[in-house]
Design a protein around this motif. Structure first.
Motif, PDB file in Angstrom:
ATOM      1  N   TRP A 175      34.886  36.997  44.935  1.00 51.62           N
ATOM      2  CA  TRP A 175      33.995  36.341  46.166  1.00 51.62           C
ATOM      3  C   TRP A 175      33.414  37.189  47.153  1.00 51.62           C
ATOM      4  O   TRP A 175      32.122  36.925  47.447  1.00 51.62           O
ATOM      5  N   SER A 176      33.881  38.190  47.222  1.00 50.48           N
ATOM      6  CA  SER A 176      33.384  39.067  48.254  1.00 50.48           C
ATOM      7  C   SER A 176      32.262  39.877  47.743  1.00 50.48           C
ATOM      8  O   SER A 176      31.350  40.077  48.512  1.00 50.48           O
ATOM      9  N   ASP A 177      32.341  40.147  46.322  1.00 50.05           N
ATOM     10  CA  ASP A 177      31.239  40.875  45.784  1.00 50.05           C
ATOM     11  C   ASP A 177      29.888  39.960  45.794  1.00 50.05           C
ATOM     12  O   ASP A 177      28.648  40.332  46.037  1.00 50.05           O
ATOM     13  N   MET A 178      30.186  38.548  45.436  1.00 53.04           N
ATOM     14  CA  MET A 178      29.022  37.691  45.352  1.00 53.04           C
ATOM     15  C   MET A 178      28.434  37.536  46.933  1.00 53.04           C
ATOM     16  O   MET A 178      27.220  37.212  46.989  1.00 53.04           O
ATOM     17  N   LEU A 179      29.346  37.568  47.807  1.00 50.78           N
ATOM     18  CA  LEU A 179      28.790  37.145  49.169  1.00 50.78           C
ATOM     19  C   LEU A 179      27.865  38.600  49.728  1.00 50.78           C
ATOM     20  O   LEU A 179      26.948  38.356  50.296  1.00 50.78           O
ATOM     21  N   HIS A 180      28.312  39.621  49.114  1.00 52.01           N
ATOM     22  CA  HIS A 180      27.792  40.779  49.632  1.00 52.01           C
ATOM     23  C   HIS A 180      26.332  40.985  48.773  1.00 52.01           C
ATOM     24  O   HIS A 180      25.345  41.327  49.558  1.00 52.01           O
ATOM     25  N   ALA A 181      26.263  40.455  47.633  1.00 56.10           N
ATOM     26  CA  ALA A 181      24.909  40.453  46.838  1.00 56.10           C
ATOM     27  C   ALA A 181      23.877  39.475  47.483  1.00 56.10           C
ATOM     28  O   ALA A 181      22.894  39.800  47.396  1.00 56.10           O
ATOM     29  N   GLU A 182      24.507  38.207  48.303  1.00 58.30           N
ATOM     30  CA  GLU A 182      23.797  37.552  48.978  1.00 58.30           C
ATOM     31  C   GLU A 182      23.428  37.622  50.531  1.00 58.30           C
ATOM     32  O   GLU A 182      22.941  36.860  51.100  1.00 58.30           O
ATOM     33  N   GLY A 183      23.908  38.959  50.854  1.00 58.50           N
ATOM     34  CA  GLY A 183      23.196  39.616  52.242  1.00 58.50           C
ATOM     35  C   GLY A 183      24.540  39.242  53.365  1.00 58.50           C
ATOM     36  O   GLY A 183      24.285  39.803  54.675  1.00 58.50           O
ATOM     37  N   TYR A 184      25.792  38.990  52.883  1.00 55.21           N
ATOM     38  CA  TYR A 184      26.790  38.763  53.884  1.00 55.21           C
ATOM     39  C   TYR A 184      27.150  40.155  54.577  1.00 55.21           C
ATOM     40  O   TYR A 184      27.066  41.059  53.630  1.00 55.21           O
ATOM     41  N   TYR A 185      27.781  40.208  55.809  1.00 52.43           N
ATOM     42  CA  TYR A 185      28.251  41.534  56.262  1.00 52.43           C
ATOM     43  C   TYR A 185      29.788  41.199  56.199  1.00 52.43           C
ATOM     44  O   TYR A 185      30.179  40.455  56.809  1.00 52.43           O
ATOM     45  N   LEU A 186      30.647  42.224  55.480  1.00 50.98           N
ATOM     46  CA  LEU A 186      32.107  41.703  55.040  1.00 50.98           C
ATOM     47  C   LEU A 186      32.641  42.816  55.708  1.00 50.98           C
ATOM     48  O   LEU A 186      32.463  43.749  55.634  1.00 50.98           O
ATOM     49  N   GLY A 187      34.020  42.357  56.110  1.00 52.18           N
ATOM     50  CA  GLY A 187      34.852  43.218  57.003  1.00 52.18           C
ATOM     51  C   GLY A 187      36.355  42.994  56.275  1.00 52.18           C
ATOM     52  O   GLY A 187      36.726  41.442  55.983  1.00 52.18           O
ATOM     53  N   TYR A 188      37.204  43.812  56.065  1.00 52.83           N
ATOM     54  CA  TYR A 188      38.422  43.498  55.484  1.00 52.83           C
ATOM     55  C   TYR A 188      39.505  44.370  56.657  1.00 52.83           C
ATOM     56  O   TYR A 188      39.173  45.566  56.688  1.00 52.83           O
ATOM     57  N   VAL A 189      40.499  43.569  57.190  1.00 51.46           N
ATOM     58  CA  VAL A 189      41.420  44.244  58.021  1.00 51.46           C
ATOM     59  C   VAL A 189      43.039  43.882  57.534  1.00 51.46           C
ATOM     60  O   VAL A 189      43.176  42.781  57.305  1.00 51.46           O
ATOM     61  N   GLY A 190      43.689  45.122  57.304  1.00 50.06           N
ATOM     62  CA  GLY A 190      45.185  44.531  56.875  1.00 50.06           C
ATOM     63  C   GLY A 190      45.433  45.067  55.464  1.00 50.06           C
ATOM     64  O   GLY A 190      44.914  46.083  54.630  1.00 50.06           O
ATOM     65  N   LYS A 191      46.474  44.408  54.877  1.00 51.89           N
ATOM     66  CA  LYS A 191      47.319  44.549  53.795  1.00 51.89           C
ATOM     67  C   LYS A 191      46.135  44.035  52.614  1.00 51.89           C
ATOM     68  O   LYS A 191      45.586  43.202  52.512  1.00 51.89           O
ATOM     69  N   TRP A 192      45.956  45.014  51.460  1.00 49.02           N
ATOM     70  CA  TRP A 192      45.187  44.726  50.245  1.00 49.02           C
ATOM     71  C   TRP A 192      46.129  44.520  48.933  1.00 49.02           C
ATOM     72  O   TRP A 192      46.125  43.482  48.517  1.00 49.02           O
ATOM     73  N   HIS A 193      46.893  45.534  48.523  1.00 50.67           N
ATOM     74  CA  HIS A 193      47.760  45.691  47.667  1.00 50.67           C
ATOM     75  C   HIS A 193      47.096  45.219  46.409  1.00 50.67           C
ATOM     76  O   HIS A 193      47.777  44.240  45.396  1.00 50.67           O
ATOM     77  N   LEU A 194      45.839  45.769  46.101  1.00 52.30           N
ATOM     78  CA  LEU A 194      45.431  45.405  44.737  1.00 52.30           C
ATOM     79  C   LEU A 194      45.044  46.581  43.782  1.00 52.30           C
ATOM     80  O   LEU A 194      44.271  46.396  42.699  1.00 52.30           O
ATOM     81  N   ASP A 195      45.329  47.825  44.291  1.00 52.44           N
ATOM     82  CA  ASP A 195      45.101  48.964  43.443  1.00 52.44           C
ATOM     83  C   ASP A 195      46.407  49.816  43.305  1.00 52.44           C
ATOM     84  O   ASP A 195      47.347  49.835  43.855  1.00 52.44           O
ATOM     85  N   PRO A 196      46.439  50.332  42.036  1.00 55.85           N
ATOM     86  CA  PRO A 196      47.653  50.970  41.582  1.00 55.85           C
ATOM     87  C   PRO A 196      47.857  52.374  42.213  1.00 55.85           C
ATOM     88  O   PRO A 196      46.968  53.298  42.400  1.00 55.85           O
ATOM     89  N   PRO A 197      49.162  52.646  42.660  1.00 54.28           N
ATOM     90  CA  PRO A 197      49.309  54.005  43.215  1.00 54.28           C
ATOM     91  C   PRO A 197      49.111  55.034  42.189  1.00 54.28           C
ATOM     92  O   PRO A 197      49.488  55.016  41.008  1.00 54.28           O
TER      93      PRO A 197
END
Length: 455
Positions: free
Chosen positions: A95-117
């Motif tokens: 959903w963030s990719d889609m909003l970015h493509a439509e001109g939204y300014y996006l911020g993420y603060v805090g825990k992500w936990h979606l990428d492998p070490p």
């Protein structure tokens, strides 16, 4: 707000916050005045489901609108599962990719936990516990459209957190001596003020995800000013659910700390909501509060999550959009993959065909639409818990079906009647074979729709 102006989004995620933990519900003995106030102005979903109640799989479903066997996260992410290729697919249209493509300014603060070490993450030694590495650096190409980045992978030092900020390299995290929810809220407030100005002056809408790690363990890392509200309560005052089995008293100690962390996070959420008011953004900003999963806290003799009981499976879900979404309590059966297409639907953005979740925006608006009548429960074999049983389940408004498949193919089936037995204490599968057969067929149908190899 004019009808043509795109709304902003403030999406608040608190790790391991179970659905019963609002003061206004009168269930758990927790003080949450900010969330109670938000709930009074929101649609509160009483059947929001964490289909796979553990951190990474839920978060991947939330972001991608896909179930685990399509989005790349069928197990919790750490150095033990990383060699299996577990991690949110970089090419997933979140959903963030889609909003970015439509001109939204996006911020993420805090825990992500979606990428492998990686091996480099292990060398730097952050987020190492229980014999494996949990924390991971997220390169810019894996951030799914977020412009402002102030995040860590998975590290639970709530009193001395670290973050990768913007373009900082893996070897240069920023470490802070402060309680993580308070510091992250400071960062988020700065974002809201600057993004609010951009929204007004340049007509650029924003979407901020605020991802708190508490009330997730370690539970003893909560400031004493919050713990003071609970430390004097007796076990029977803290553990009020009738299905609690707490022989050792450990759950009572954890409960005081768990609820204290919730009260502290609630105070930070109050600061965010006040900032929206102060900046004149409240009427043009959709606010969501939810969690990735709940917690047993002694119910059924269990402490944590990743089981089919409602203490783990159900999560809070509040959504406020003044003048657009009527405030009420609603039993809409919302699955985690439904969140992404539903957010895009509310924000007027395109929903990718590859999203498997349902766009329930019109249901939230109070319109008469087809509403889901079931949600799956997933717990694949393997992973950090080294689970040998491959378990699936189905949650409806009034039943919970669970099928546990052993390595030799034998299956154990359980059925709980949520009307007669809301605390899921009696398995009635043997007495109701017709219900079991009907719900098992529905479960297989749903799993096939989710591309689950279990079927």
């Amino acid at each position: 707000m004019s009808s043509s102006r795109r709304p902003n989004l403030l999406f608040i995620l608190a790790d391991q916050w179970r659905s019963s933990a609002f003061g206004c519900l009168g269930q758990d003995p927790v003080s949450t005045p900010s969330l109670d106030h938000l709930a009074a102005d929101s649609v509160m979903l009483t059947n929001a489901v964490s289909n796979y109640p553990v951190c990474s799989p839920y978060r991947a479903m939330l972001m991608s609108g896909q179930y685990p066997f399509r989005n790349g996260v069928p197990l919790n992410i750490n150095s033990l599962t990383a060699p299996l290729g577990v991690g949110l697919r970089p090419d997933a249209n979140c959903w963030s990719d889609m909003l970015h493509a439509e001109g939204y300014y996006l911020g993420y603060v805090g825990k992500w936990h979606l990428d492998p070490p990686t091996a480099e993450d292990a060398i730097h030694g952050e987020g190492v516990r229980e014999g494996c590495v949990w924390d991971a650096y997220t390169p810019s190409g894996r951030r799914h459209g977020f412009d402002f980045w102030y995040s860590h992978g998975c590290c639970d030092d709530h009193l001395r957190p670290h973050y990768w900020v913007g373009d900082a390299p893996r070897e240069a995290p920023t470490t802070i001596d402060a309680w993580s929810p308070e510091h992250e809220t400071d960062v988020a407030l700065d974002f809201l003020r600057s993004a609010g100005r951009r929204s007004r002056d340049q007509d650029v809408p924003f979407a901020l995800t605020m991802s708190y790690n508490p009330p997730h363990q370690p539970f003893d890392t909560v400031p004493s000013r919050y713990l003071d509200k609970y430390r004097h309560l007796a076990p029977e005052e803290l553990l009020v659910r009738p299905n609690v089995q707490d022989e050792s008293g450990a759950a009572a100690t954890i409960a005081a700390q768990y609820f204290a962390a919730m009260t502290g996070v609630d105070e930070q959420i109050g600061r965010l909501l006040s900032a929206l008011d102060d900046e004149g953004l409240a009427d043009e900003t959709i606010v969501v509060f939810t969690s990735d999963h709940g917690m047993q806290l002694g119910s059924h003799g269990l402490m944590y999550k990743n089981v089919w009981y409602d203490e783990s499976l159900l999560v809070p879900f509040l959504l406020r959009w003044p003048g657009r979404i009527p405030a009420r309590s609603d039993d809409l059966l919302l699955s985690a993959p439904d969140v992404a297409p539903t957010l895009l639907g509310l924000l007027g953005a395109a929903v990718p065909d590859e999203m498997q979740g349902r766009n329930l925006a019109d249901a939230l608006r109070g319109k008469a639409v087809d509403r889901p009548d079931r949600a799956v429960y997933l717990r694949p074999a393997g992973g950090f818990e080294d689970t040998s049983e491959d378990t699936r389940g189905l949650r409806t408004h009034d039943r919970t079906l669970v099928v546990q498949r052993a390595a030799d193919g034998t299956e154990r089936v359980q059925l709980f009647d949520l009307v007669q037995d809301p605390y899921q204490r009696e398995d009635v599968a043997a007495q109701r074979p017709d219900e079991v057969a009907s719900l098992t067929a529905a479960l297989r149908e749903e799993l096939a729709r989710c591309n689950d190899p279990w079927v």
